[in-house]
Enzyme design. Structure first.
Site, short mmCIF file in Angstrom:
data_model
loop_
_atom_site.label_atom_id
_atom_site.label_comp_id
_atom_site.label_asym_id
_atom_site.label_seq_id
_atom_site.Cartn_x
_atom_site.Cartn_y
_atom_site.Cartn_z
N HIS A 475 0.83 -1.21 0.00
CA HIS A 475 0.00 0.00 0.00
C HIS A 475 0.87 1.26 0.00
CE1 HIS A 475 -3.58 2.44 1.39
NE2 HIS A 475 -2.58 3.21 1.80
N GLU A 476 1.79 1.31 0.95
CA GLU A 476 2.61 2.53 1.05
C GLU A 476 3.50 2.71 -0.17
OE1 GLU A 476 1.84 4.73 3.06
OE2 GLU A 476 0.54 3.50 4.29
N HIS A 479 1.65 4.47 -2.87
CA HIS A 479 1.78 5.94 -2.74
C HIS A 479 3.14 6.37 -3.29
CE1 HIS A 479 -1.82 6.88 -0.54
NE2 HIS A 479 -1.51 6.13 0.51
N HIS A 482 3.15 6.64 -6.94
CA HIS A 482 2.41 7.82 -7.37
C HIS A 482 3.34 9.04 -7.40
CE1 HIS A 482 -1.82 9.90 -7.02
NE2 HIS A 482 -1.27 10.06 -8.20
#
Length: 684
Positions: A475-476, A479, A482
């Site tokens: 998940h991290e 980010h 992104h």
């Protein structure tokens, strides 16, 4: 004044490393000391004010180049100092760092108010905004102008002078309160660690016992220390056989911020909510939630709440069914009521019964280093990128690792810092920071940081995590991608600078590959290097929707209370956060044994993390990520390179250079279908 005769001259003060030029934008953490930060902030703020005044003092008519683009070039030194400092303030908040934070946050808020509420600058921006159709701007320039104008209006720049002044005062007080909330929570978390005896840790596997013993030893204590962090508490509650010890550990974790001591956060919560309501009214909105969601994909609290309730209702029914099954199992131990400290323990027993899975045995196949390798393998297969270890890059704390991320042809993309382990000075949770945002205006590549709070293993032992922890890891880094893959011209539109209910899409969609069978077969290996047995892998994947009623109600009750709290149009005179929380949970019918994932006293997302009236965003984005990953599944290849390129080109590289909904449609071909979320959670 000349020195007195025979008085030795003092050595020249050493240069402040924060104010030097940094090679490749890398903070020189080895040379930085806490004492460097305040003078660096003072110098950087002075330079940023001068940059800003040079724009507003210009006599020439406003143009995109001399106003909007000029603003994008201002405050570069302040951006460097701020990113370097606040990265440390969240991950290693020593008393010296906390003292700096208390001093500089009001100063930074004051500067933000000066610039975002400046009438002269707003007049220049507004004039261009009114004439935007005739300025000949390209799509990204037009987006930047529109976003800049919106930012000024939402800051209060269009308000009358008295209202502007009041908004500035509210912003400053809220910034100070947010710092205080975070520091109180961290202090209470540190004070809430539980020291247990040998008998009280019965049931813990060897690695957990060794980590707890090592934590106690580090504090100069004898026994087993369980820190009041999620990564330590949840595994304990899952396997510890001593019910009284489970209750003790759960209470320490659950009551953070609600204890009758100087770290109680109730007064801060009340004041923050009051100030948010007042600011919303000044801005012409009926509530903070209404104001906050004007600039979100959801648009209104009603739309966000509608989505939450559509998922919450079937989840509540499932949670009630789960509780009945657990009580039947627990009754054999004489338990007549499932308590919050019982749920995970008996859920693990039920999971073992249904799927023949033992969490302790499963974790032996989830070493952290193996899951990091899985993360890198996944990302390479999807996007063709490389990870090159950079031991030469200075880091801010022991255990932090750095990689250079490169294209398949070797071209550099950016730097990735990984800070996986908990420390007493680290705030709870997991998050991504940006040390530098990508942009072509200033020729900068991204530098991103991922933080988690995994339990540090005993010396010589492997760090073992769970599948849920592995999903957090993915998940991290979603980010992080992104930020790293951003390919825009302007800093303000870079990477993760999108709405809260879209920013979680890239992170949550990346989670799906953490449970991919091919990835797990390659990287889920025990200490002997043996892969996870196929029967265990099959059972683990079949159990993915197990206990989803509990987990979903926990998460959504937090989101719903956040939205309800910030939809208040006035705060009752007798408002008490704990009493209000209790009444809302009763109204929702949240089972006592389930409760909230984040209780108000320690809900740092909404009181110290910028997610007020925004915690719903995880569920909103889950609709996007479930539907988005379905595109890969429908293609017959979850590593489909064409789709991965499309995701990168249309979403990950776009930042906020266009409306997020437009980016999603460009990737998926349509807006998302919420049914995919319910199917993923087994709630359809």
């Amino acid at each position: 004044m000349l020195p007195l005769l025979n008085t030795p001259l003092r050595a020249a003060e050493p240069a402040n490393p924060l104010l030097d030029e940094w090679a490749d934008g890398i903070p020189p953490y080895r040379a930085i000391r806490p004492a460097h930060y305040r003078p660096a902030f003072a110098a950087a703020l002075k330079a940023a004010r001068a940059d800003f005044r040079a724009i507003t003092a210009a006599r020439s008519a406003p143009s995109f180049a001399n106003t909007i683009e000029a603003m994008e070039r201002t405050g570069q030194q302040l951006a460097r100092v701020s990113s370097a400092f606040f990265n440390v303030a969240s991950a290693d908040a020593t008393p010296d760092i906390q003292a700096v934070e208390e001093a500089v946050v009001p100063e930074l808020t004051r500067f933000s108010n000066e610039t975002s509420l400046d009438p002269a600058m707003f007049a220049r921006v507004d004039r261009m905004y009114q004439d935007r159709a005739s300025l000949g701007l390209d799509a990204e320039q037009l987006r930047l102008l529109e976003e800049t104008h919106k930012r000024y209006v939402r800051a209060g720049a269009a308000l009358p002078p008295a209202a502007r002044a009041r908004v500035a005062a509210i912003n400053e007080e809220m910034a100070t309160l947010g710092v205080q909330f975070g520091q109180k929570l961290l202090a209470d978390q540190k004070a809430s660690s539980v020291l247990l005896t040998e008998a009280e840790v019965a049931g813990l596997p060897a690695d957990q016992k060794a980590a707890a013993a090592n934590a106690a030893k580090a504090e100069g204590k004898t026994g087993y220390l369980i820190p009041a962090t999620r990564s330590a508490v949840e595994p304990f509650l899952t396997v510890a056989t001593d019910r009284a010890a489970r209750r003790k550990v759960f209470a320490a974790f659950d009551n953070r911020g609600a204890n009758a001591n100087e770290n109680n956060t109730a007064a801060i919560i009340r004041r923050l909510v009051e100030l948010r309501i007042e600011r919303a009214k000044l801005m012409g909105a009926r509530s903070h939630a209404a104001f906050a969601l004007q600039d979100a994909m959801a648009r209104t609290p009603e739309a966000a709440t509608d989505l939450l309730m559509r998922v919450y209702r079937p989840a509540l029914t499932r949670a009630q069914e789960e509780e009945a099954a657990l009580l039947k199992l627990a009754s054999a131990d004489g338990v007549t009521r499932i308590e919050p400290w019982d749920w995970r323990f008996y859920a693990e027993k039920e999971r073992q019964r249904r799927y023949n899975l033992d969490e302790g045995a499963v974790k032996q196949y989830f070493p952290l280093d193996g899951m990091v390798a899985a993360l890198m393998d996944t990302t390479k297969r999807l996007y063709g990128i490389q990870f090159v270890a950079r031991a030469d890059v200075p880091v801010y704390a022991d255990g932090v690792k750095v990689w250079e991320v490169r294209e398949g042809n070797g071209a550099p993309i950016g730097l990735f810092y990984a800070d996986w382990f908990a420390r007493p000075t680290k705030r709870p949770g997991a998050w991504m920071n940006s040390l530098r945002d990508q942009n072509t205006l200033l020729g900068q590549r991204a530098i991103v940081v991922n933080n988690c709070n995994y339990t540090l293993p005993a010396p010589g032992e492997r760090a073992l995590i769970s599948l849920d922890d592995a999903e957090t890891l993915f998940h991290e880094f979603g980010h992080g991608l992104h930020g790293l893959f951003s390919k825009v011209r302007y800093p303000s539109l870079s990477g993760t600078a999108v709405t809260h209910d879209f920013v979680e899409f890239p992170s949550q969609v990346h989670e799906h590959w953490a449970s991919n069978p091919a990835i797990l077969r390659a990287h889920a290996r025990n200490a002997a290097g043996q892969p996870m047995p196929e029967a265990m892998l099959t059972a683990l994947l079949e159990a993915r929707t197990f206990n989803q009623g509990y987990l979903t109600v926990q998460q959504l009750s937090s989101a719903i209370l956040d939205m309800r709290l910030h939809s208040l149009e006035a705060l009752p005179a007798d408002f008490d956060a704990l009493a209000w929380e209790k009444a809302q949970l009763a109204d929702l019918g949240v089972p006592h044994a389930v409760g909230m994932r984040h209780r108000l006293p320690h809900f740092s997302h909404i009181f110290d993390g910028g997610y007020s009236a925004g915690y719903y965003a995880y569920t909103w984005a889950e609709v996007l990520d479930a539907d988005g990953f379905a595109a890969f599944e429908e293609s017959g290849d979850v590593f489909n390179p064409v789709l991965a390129k499309k995701l990168r080109d249309e979403v990950l590289s776009r930042g906020n250079s266009r409306d997020p909904a437009e980016s999603y449609v460009a990737f998926r071909g349509r807006m998302p279908d919420a049914g995919a979320l319910l199917r993923n959670r087994g709630l359809a």
